[in-house]
Design an enzyme around this catalytic site. Structure first.
Site, PDB file in Angstrom:
ATOM      1  N   HIS A 261       0.889  -1.216   0.144  1.00 15.51           N
ATOM      2  CA  HIS A 261       0.076   0.065   0.237  1.00 15.51           C
ATOM      3  C   HIS A 261       0.933   1.308   0.080  1.00 15.51           C
ATOM      4  CE1 HIS A 261      -3.095   2.782   1.382  1.00 15.51           C
ATOM      5  NE2 HIS A 261      -3.810   2.128   1.013  1.00 15.51           N
ATOM      6  N   ARG A 281      -6.063  10.700   0.037  1.00 16.71           N
ATOM      7  CA  ARG A 281      -5.984  11.321  -1.413  1.00 16.71           C
ATOM      8  C   ARG A 281      -7.020  11.327  -1.960  1.00 16.71           C
ATOM      9  NH1 ARG A 281      -2.968   6.422  -3.287  1.00 16.71           N
ATOM     10  NH2 ARG A 281      -3.176   5.793  -1.252  1.00 16.71           N
TER      11      ARG A 281
END
Lengths: 630, 280
Positions: A261, A281
């Site tokens: 990740h 994000r």
């Protein structure tokens, strides 16, 4: 030798996360007696850490969604190495599994018209993730736990399974009525292997040995993240199910595909690897190097050029819901973002603690005084996590983040319909099973995986148990397992298991991590061999009761097996695809699209064999589904 | 200066040793003294350990470091190390807390840090207690029983506003710190008659679930001892998930008990209608 307590059930489920609980519930509903063995207390398994949601094409938010779109998204995300039988079952059955959780008491977030709310996530065309804020995994495991405890399942908490027991008696029992998937060639191999008839292990509070006799066994042990130094995974993730299955003769598949990740915490050291959700994000968080440069704009893969914003302004419009804008480059696939961060750090452009900056505080330029409240509302657990653990206010300062080992796509090779492995009577579901995700998993497809295939594994394990009698435990196998388990406790001198585990994690991180080369991985294989020798003489002083040193010593062997499997598979795949990035073979190669890599015990030396298994041809109607959704 | 953990012969599997210093970035590093309860389940005593405390460290890191350096058989229950699973409950300097979410720099540096197990449960070893009573209690509470589906496709409709309060209760990570601190359990040992704050929250989550049709009010009064709670709110104060246990769960449940059993009008009505129909 040592005495042990014996338990007898129709079905033994190993692991009590989402998949194990769902399997146990299903087997119990089929009328079987069920033992559920878990390393932790009930309800503490890794499933509690899942945040985003579970993917299911219920079309509550966008009515264009259906199983075909979900199927096509999953196959594309997996670079078409997925087992299409599983991808199809998953896409078709996930909505029913979500609704079933609601019927069992789960309380999902709601749409304005009172239905289950669904959110956007990477790689899913439409809003598809049923969720509860950022704690969906907790909701799932608690619902299954609270439902399951009223179903007469015998739960064995804080117990470790050490060895799967194989039938020593009439082998024809294990060879009859196997409903294996004939077209995949799995049944031919199954007929040669003895059937699994239970497991040997011990309870950690007292250190007493146990034997669970069962007519069918379901592995639901999760992943392998603890083979790496930096991981979002908990201590339980030592590849137990992978190693147990491998030792019992089952095939492992796709082990080269380990998902890193892109955003884990890097500071303070104690929380390095702890997950920072993709949602940061999604809300507009930007990635910056130490020079303040938004580096993701520099490297957009050709395939995605038309889907990525040309400037920061367009990226902001996308995250604020403008359907005509393209996504900011921070929202490219996980594998790509992780590699870009890695590159910045290696080039000396990283943050002080070896990461890059993830900045959400900047949105005050857009939202002014409302920014702080907005961040706290949308990312409550991230705000809390950084505030408590890093002493950092994400509404004011950028976070430091770097890639973290998150998930393994690979696992036990199973039949796509029944979840049975190549060993008769041995089933696998959830992260420990391979097939659904291919070369890369989409966010949100894991929680749905757990319940779709947990149910299937439970159902077919129950059917198998009903068709087969109890097997015969081989006393020699139990004695051998006892001897091996007690080794570390009985040695008066020897190396500390923590030291070996630490060295293995460091080596896998450095040599078989995000960026791989033949030379480094060859060194890793040598290193694993040496660590295996060291592990053979490990010592764990103290008593048998709740002795963490002893437990670590026992987990070590599993970690070494899965590390070897990851390394050998990654060496064999001389290309870059999905989660695997080979610096020496940076491109995708067509010939590697035709097979999965399988690892199994065999040969004269009983060493790990690497085999290329051709993909099964996909039926025309599924090819059409993929074409229609391109 | 104290030796950084990276130079030690052993390091923990999880507590990352201090990395080769990126500049002067180990400012907070010091030697920390810990008094940790060691016990084989019968009796026990505090033993003193010393280890390096580096910047940002939590109490669980210190325990892991001590395990790896000098006490490999020190028993401690933990799992996610992210405040999400509720395994590493302990009493730190006498305060019930999660070890993984308690930073060393929030504790006084000039006195030893004491770490002991939850005292309301039977000890197993060192910091590990037998919490199985909690799992048995939960089994006694009537499970979720939904009303008939609202829509022909077998689904229900609920408004977000109607599930907000239940979602608060469902944040519970079952760390059992509320049970540990409740004097009815801790001091008066009413484990047979009283289910404790955790399970009032559980019962409240079921009772206030918009779809649920089961009735637990009589059990709350007669079997689960809700009358013992005298609203000292200790449970609410220690909840790491910040669930307002007393105000939002226990008091409303007490009110339901009062309404159903002690309100004269309701008592009269019960003669004609044995159970209240709709809920909540």
């Amino acid at each position: 030798m040592n005495s042990y307590e014996t338990h007898e059930h129709d079905v033994l489920v190993i692991g009590a996360g989402g998949a194990g609980l769902r399997a146990a519930i299903e087997a119990s509903a089929a009328g079987c007696s069920v033992a559920l063995v878990c390393k932790s207390l009930l309800g503490k398994a890794h499933t509690v850490m899942a945040e985003g949601g579970m993917a299911a094409s219920m079309a509550n938010v966008d009515d264009r969604d259906n199983w075909k779109v979900h199927f096509a998204d999953t196959m594309r995300g997996g670079q078409y190495l997925n087992n299409w039988v599983m991808a199809q079952h998953h896409a078709k059955e996930a909505p029913a599994r979500v609704r079933e959780l609601e019927a069992w008491g789960a309380v999902f977030d709601r749409t304005a018209d009172g239905r289950i709310l669904q959110r956007n996530f990477g790689g899913h065309r439409y809003p598809r993730l049923a969720h509860v804020g950022d704690r969906t995994g907790l909701e799932m495991i608690r619902t299954l736990q609270d439902y399951g405890v009223h179903r007469g399942i015998d739960v064995f908490m804080e117990m470790t399974v050490h060895t799967l027991l194989l039938d020593s008696g009439a082998s024809d029992l294990g060879r009859s009525a196997l409903r294996a998937d004939t077209s995949s060639g799995m049944s031919a191999r199954s007929a040669d292997l003895p059937r699994v008839i239970g497991a040997f292990g011990y309870d950690r509070p007292r250190g007493q040995f146990r034997v669970w006799k069962a007519r069918a066994v379901v592995l639901a042990t999760g992943g392998i993240g603890k083979a790496f130094r930096i991981t979002s995974n908990s201590w339980e993730y030592t590849g137990d199910g992978h190693a147990l299955a491998y030792e019992a003769g089952a095939d492992l598949m796709d082990m080269e595909f380990v998902q890193f990740h892109p955003t884990g915490m890097v500071w303070p050291p104690s929380v390095r690897g702890l997950l920072v959700t993709e949602g940061v994000r999604g809300e507009g968080g930007r990635l910056l190097n130490k020079d303040g440069k938004r580096f993701m704009f520099d490297d957009v893969p050709p395939l995605y050029r038309n889907q990525v914003a040309t400037d920061a302004e367009e990226g902001w419009r996308y995250v604020t819901g403008d359907k005509n804008a393209n996504r900011p480059p921070e929202l490219l696939t996980r594998d790509h973002v992780a590699r870009c961060i890695n590159r910045e750090v290696k080039a000396g452009r990283g943050s002080p603690h070896g990461g890059v900056y993830l900045d959400i505080a900047w949105i005050k330029e857009k939202l002014g005084g409302a920014a702080e409240a907005h961040i706290k509302k949308k990312l409550p657990s991230m705000y809390h996590q950084f505030h408590t653990l890093a002493g950092l206010d994400i509404t004011k300062e950028p976070m430091e983040v770097g890639p973290t080992t998150h998930y393994v796509m690979g696992g036990v090779r199973v039949d796509g319909d029944t979840q049975m492995s190549t060993v008769p009577g041995l089933f696998a579901a959830g992260e420990v099973a391979a097939g659904l995700h291919g070369a890369n998993r989409l966010g949100g497809n894991s929680l749905s995986d757990l319940v779709v295939f947990g149910k299937r594994a439970g159902e077919h394990a129950a059917a198998f148990a009903k068709e087969h009698g109890a097997g015969a435990v081989n006393p020699a196998q139990v004695e051998d397992a006892q001897r091996r388990a007690l080794g570390p406790l009985e040695r008066k001198t020897g190396e500390n298991p923590y030291a070996i585990q630490h060295d293995l994690q460091g080596m896998m991180q450095d040599l078989v991590g995000i960026v791989r080369t033949e030379a480094e991985m060859t060194r890793a294989l040598e290193g694993i061999k040496k660590l295996r020798e060291r592990a053979a003489s490990v010592a764990a002083p103290g008593s048998r009761e709740y002795n963490p040193g002893w437990n670590t010593a026992i987990d070590l062997s599993n970690l070494l097996t899965v590390s070897e499997a990851v390394t050998r598979a990654a060496l064999e795949r001389k290309e870059s695809r999905g989660a695997q990035f080979r610096e020496d073979y940076p491109a995708k190669r067509d010939e590697y699209a035709a097979f999965n890599i399988v690892l199994r015990r065999g040969g004269v030396t009983d060493a790990m064999q690497v085999v290329r298994e051709p993909l099964r041809p996909m039926p025309e109607e599924l090819k059409k589904v993929i074409e229609e959704n391109k | 200066m104290a030796k950084p953990a990276a130079d030690k012969a052993y390091s923990t599997p999880d507590a990352e040793p201090a990395r080769p210093s990126p500049g002067p970035s180990t400012p907070g590093t010091r030697r920390g003294v810990f008094k940790i309860w060691r016990s084989d389940g019968t009796g026990g005593e505090f033993k003193e350990y010393t280890t390096t405390v580096s910047e940002g460290m939590v109490v669980l890191d210190a325990v892991h470091q001590i395990q790896a350096e000098s006490a490999p058989d020190l028993a401690c229950r933990w799992n996610c190390k992210a405040g999400k699973c509720g395994s590493c409950s302990a009493e730190i300097n006498g305060q019930p807390k999660l070890m993984c979410m308690t930073r060393m720099d929030q504790l006084p540096a000039d006195t030893p840090t004491t770490i002991e197990p939850m005292r309301a449960f039977p000890p197993i070893k060192d910091l590990v207690t037998d919490v199985s009573w909690n799992f048995r209690v939960k089994k006694r509470i009537a499970p979720f029983k939904p009303r008939k589906p609202d829509a022909p496709d077998g689904t229900w409709r609920m408004q977000q506003a109607d599930v907000d309060r239940v979602q608060e209760f469902r944040k519970c990570i079952e760390c059992f710190l509320c049970q540990d601190v409740c004097h009815v359990l801790r001091d008066h040992h009413k484990h047979e008659e009283f289910i404790g704050p955790r399970f009032y929250v559980h019962a409240a989550a079921l009772e206030m679930h918009p779809l649920d049709t089961a009735d637990r009010v009589s059990d709350l009064k007669n079997e689960f001892g809700i009358g013992y709670c005298n609203i000292t709110k200790c449970c609410t104060k220690v909840c790491p998930e910040h669930i307002t246990i007393t105000d939002n769960a226990i008091i409303p449940l007490k009110e339901r008990v009062v309404d159903e059993f002690f309100d004269p009008l309701t008592r009269l009505l019960r003669v004609f209608r044995p159970k209240p129909a709709g809920r909540p």
